[in-house]
Scaffold this motif. Sequence first.
Motif, PDB file in Angstrom:
ATOM      1  N   ALA A 116       0.827  -1.201   0.000  1.00 19.69           N
ATOM      2  CA  ALA A 116       0.000   0.000   0.000  1.00 19.69           C
ATOM      3  C   ALA A 116       0.866   1.257   0.000  1.00 19.69           C
ATOM      4  N   TRP A 117       0.338   2.286  -0.645  1.00 19.80           N
ATOM      5  CA  TRP A 117       1.008   3.582  -0.738  1.00 19.80           C
ATOM      6  C   TRP A 117       0.019   4.684  -0.355  1.00 19.80           C
ATOM      7  N   LEU A 118       0.555   5.709   0.288  1.00 22.01           N
ATOM      8  CA  LEU A 118      -0.222   6.890   0.624  1.00 22.01           C
ATOM      9  C   LEU A 118       0.625   8.101   0.235  1.00 22.01           C
ATOM     10  N   VAL A 119       0.048   9.011  -0.515  1.00 21.41           N
ATOM     11  CA  VAL A 119       0.756  10.209  -0.977  1.00 21.41           C
ATOM     12  C   VAL A 119      -0.098  11.413  -0.598  1.00 21.41           C
ATOM     13  N   GLU A 120       0.448  12.262   0.289  1.00 22.77           N
ATOM     14  CA  GLU A 120      -0.369  13.390   0.748  1.00 22.77           C
ATOM     15  C   GLU A 120       0.435  14.675   0.824  1.00 22.77           C
ATOM     16  N   ASN A 121      -0.237  15.751   0.443  1.00 25.28           N
ATOM     17  CA  ASN A 121       0.360  17.074   0.571  1.00 25.28           C
ATOM     18  C   ASN A 121       0.314  17.507   2.036  1.00 25.28           C
ATOM     19  N   LEU A 122       1.393  18.137   2.479  1.00 23.40           N
ATOM     20  CA  LEU A 122       1.472  18.695   3.820  1.00 23.40           C
ATOM     21  C   LEU A 122       1.676  20.199   3.707  1.00 23.40           C
ATOM     22  N   GLU A 123       1.427  20.897   4.796  1.00 22.78           N
ATOM     23  CA  GLU A 123       1.620  22.348   4.777  1.00 22.78           C
ATOM     24  C   GLU A 123       3.087  22.671   4.494  1.00 22.78           C
TER      25      GLU A 123
END
Length: 172
Positions: A116-123
Amino acid sequence: MNAIIWPEDYTPGFTDNFCSNEVIVAGLTAAQIWPYLVTPTAWPSYYANSADPAFLDGTGPQLQDGSRFFFKTFGFPVDARCNEYVAPAEGHPGRVAWHGWAGDEGATDRLDVHHAWLVENLEGGRVRILTQETQKGEPAKELAKASPNPMINGHQDWLNGLIRAARENLPL
């Protein structure tokens, strides 16, 4: 920060092997990373431990929910089915995962994984990429004993290559 969503049979701690790798980098977005992650034919261009990717069901070139595909990695010929696909969107992380297997069902050399992969923008103009994999079977038990851990090292290479591909805007 968000977390991986695990199928019941692949919950970490209840499988034969588990690995987790994560990077947080500035100057990239989830939208820049995503195409390189979900296009298996691009993997060998930035990740040396991936070879011979192919779609087995007429889909592609990008993964989608239910896609059947094949690739070689860690010395295993892996058949896989994408079982989670959510592209990143404003306020929501991208999620992609697949069940992969090598060997005949019931055989002692059978390996089953959930990657599984998770790709998220952060501040602050940063992106977080998390990849985690659980494994079941005798090959997984052997991989868990290996030191240095080939899964941790291999997946770190994948993350580093993924970042490089996005930064350099490599062709897909």
